[in-house]
Write an enzyme that holds these catalytic residues in place. Structure first.
Site, PDB file in Angstrom:
ATOM      1  N   ILE A   1       0.873  -1.180   0.000  1.00 27.08           N
ATOM      2  CA  ILE A   1       0.000   0.000   0.000  1.00 27.08           C
ATOM      3  C   ILE A   1       0.906   1.224   0.000  1.00 27.08           C
ATOM      4  O   ILE A   1       1.648   1.457   0.965  1.00 27.08           O
ATOM      5  CB  ILE A   1      -0.902   0.036   1.250  1.00 27.08           C
ATOM      6  CG1 ILE A   1      -1.746  -1.243   1.350  1.00 27.08           C
ATOM      7  CG2 ILE A   1      -1.805   1.261   1.240  1.00 27.08           C
ATOM      8  CD1 ILE A   1      -2.429  -1.413   2.697  1.00 27.08           C
ATOM      9  N   HIS A   2       0.880   1.983  -1.086  1.00 22.99           N
ATOM     10  CA  HIS A   2       1.770   3.144  -1.124  1.00 22.99           C
ATOM     11  C   HIS A   2       1.192   4.362  -1.837  1.00 22.99           C
ATOM     12  O   HIS A   2       1.714   5.460  -1.702  1.00 22.99           O
ATOM     13  CB  HIS A   2       3.094   2.772  -1.801  1.00 22.99           C
ATOM     14  CG  HIS A   2       3.013   2.708  -3.290  1.00 22.99           C
ATOM     15  ND1 HIS A   2       2.574   1.582  -3.946  1.00 22.99           N
ATOM     16  CD2 HIS A   2       3.284   3.628  -4.254  1.00 22.99           C
ATOM     17  CE1 HIS A   2       2.596   1.814  -5.247  1.00 22.99           C
ATOM     18  NE2 HIS A   2       3.011   3.040  -5.468  1.00 22.99           N
ATOM     19  N   ARG A   3       0.125   4.200  -2.623  1.00 25.66           N
ATOM     20  CA  ARG A   3      -0.379   5.331  -3.402  1.00 25.66           C
ATOM     21  C   ARG A   3      -0.939   6.417  -2.506  1.00 25.66           C
ATOM     22  O   ARG A   3      -1.627   6.139  -1.521  1.00 25.66           O
ATOM     23  CB  ARG A   3      -1.436   4.870  -4.403  1.00 25.66           C
ATOM     24  CG  ARG A   3      -0.848   4.085  -5.556  1.00 25.66           C
ATOM     25  CD  ARG A   3      -1.789   3.986  -6.732  1.00 25.66           C
ATOM     26  NE  ARG A   3      -1.150   3.265  -7.815  1.00 25.66           N
ATOM     27  CZ  ARG A   3      -0.351   3.824  -8.728  1.00 25.66           C
ATOM     28  NH1 ARG A   3      -0.126   5.122  -8.695  1.00 25.66           N
ATOM     29  NH2 ARG A   3       0.206   3.099  -9.666  1.00 25.66           N
TER      30      ARG A   3
END
Length: 271
Positions: free
Chosen positions: A111-113
């Site tokens: 999860i990085h956006r």
């Protein structure tokens, strides 16, 4: 010539600098579109494509996107070369490190956006789903520092069966991918790499550039609502397990790109 890849801020920076210096730009991974202008990556890829002389597309869909936007009339060269990430998988698959617990069942998640990490409601929902699913299967999550900070600052809890990892390098990430049951991710690249490794992917976004994988039933878009993620996790076993279609070329994208660049220079008497 300046060669830029993908859709990062550095990609756009290189394209702008080169175009203002009248240096031709070649864009690898050109023509991709999510059709979501709220994504910084979408702005980067559109602007980079517009100032590029050589547009190397990873899929036929990307070629069609450029055609629909009128790029055929701009004097640039558009080629479907396939995806260099597929080249990389083929070149390095025998070099992956072994994992001590490679026989254990786990889900690989990332999860990085910004649209997920900067939205507290979305991030809580994501981890509520992960914590629920982790009651029956382990999670391994290489975590971006920005995501970790947001989780810590907002006291978002993670279950006992959720292993938060430091960021890992390419080979370690591919080893984690090779050993997992399936993937949950908001990453664009990991969606493809999951396919290359024969893994299904639950896409934690509202759209994807890799529409081929969704249409083929290997991946599914669920967004960030907890109940939708949980429901998707229950039907992963019935998703398409055929990963044989060559949506992204034959693994020789690099040769096609270098040949096209050479021809570009030769045709202009630049070498």
């Amino acid at each position: 010539l300046i060669l830029v890849y993908g859709d990062t801020n550095s990609t756009l920076a290189g394209a702008i600098a080169g175009s203002k210096l009248l240096i031709p730009i070649a864009h690898i991974e050109a023509g991709l579109r999510s059709f979501n202008m709220a994504m910084p990556e979408e702005i980067n890829r559109i602007l980079t494509d517009r100032v590029s002389s050589l547009l190397f597309c990873p899929t036929e869909t990307a070629v069609k996107n450029l055609g629909a936007e009128g790029f055929d009339n701009l004097g640039c060269i558009i080629l479907n070369t396939g995806d260099v990430m597929f080249d990389m998988i083929k070149l390095t698959s025998n070099l992956l490190p072994a994992l001590n617990d490679s026989k254990s069942n786990y889900i690989l998640a990332t999860i990085h956006r910004a649209e997920n990490t900067n939205d507290l409601s979305k991030l809580r929902d994501l981890f509520n789903a992960i914590n629920y699913i982790s009651e029956t299967i382990k999670f391994k999550i290489p975590l971006h520092p920005r995501t970790l900070k947001f989780i810590t600052d907002n006291q978002i809890e993670t279950g006992d069966n959720v292993e938060l990892l430091e960021p890992v390098g390419y080979f370690e990430m591919m080893a984690l991918l090779k050993g997992c049951d399936y993937v949950m991710s908001d990453s664009g690249g990991l969606q493809k790499e999951a396919y290359f490794m024969g893994k299904n992917c639950i896409v934690l976004r509202e759209e994807t550039e890799w529409v081929e994988l969704v249409k083929n039933g290997n991946n599914v878009i669920v967004g960030t609502i907890a109940v939708d993620i949980i429901n998707a996790s229950k039907v992963v076993g019935s998703m398409n397990k055929d990963f044989s279609k060559q949506f992204y070329g034959d693994g020789h994208s690099i040769k096609k790109i270098t040949a096209a660049i050479t021809e570009y220079f030769l045709s202009r008497n630049l070498i």
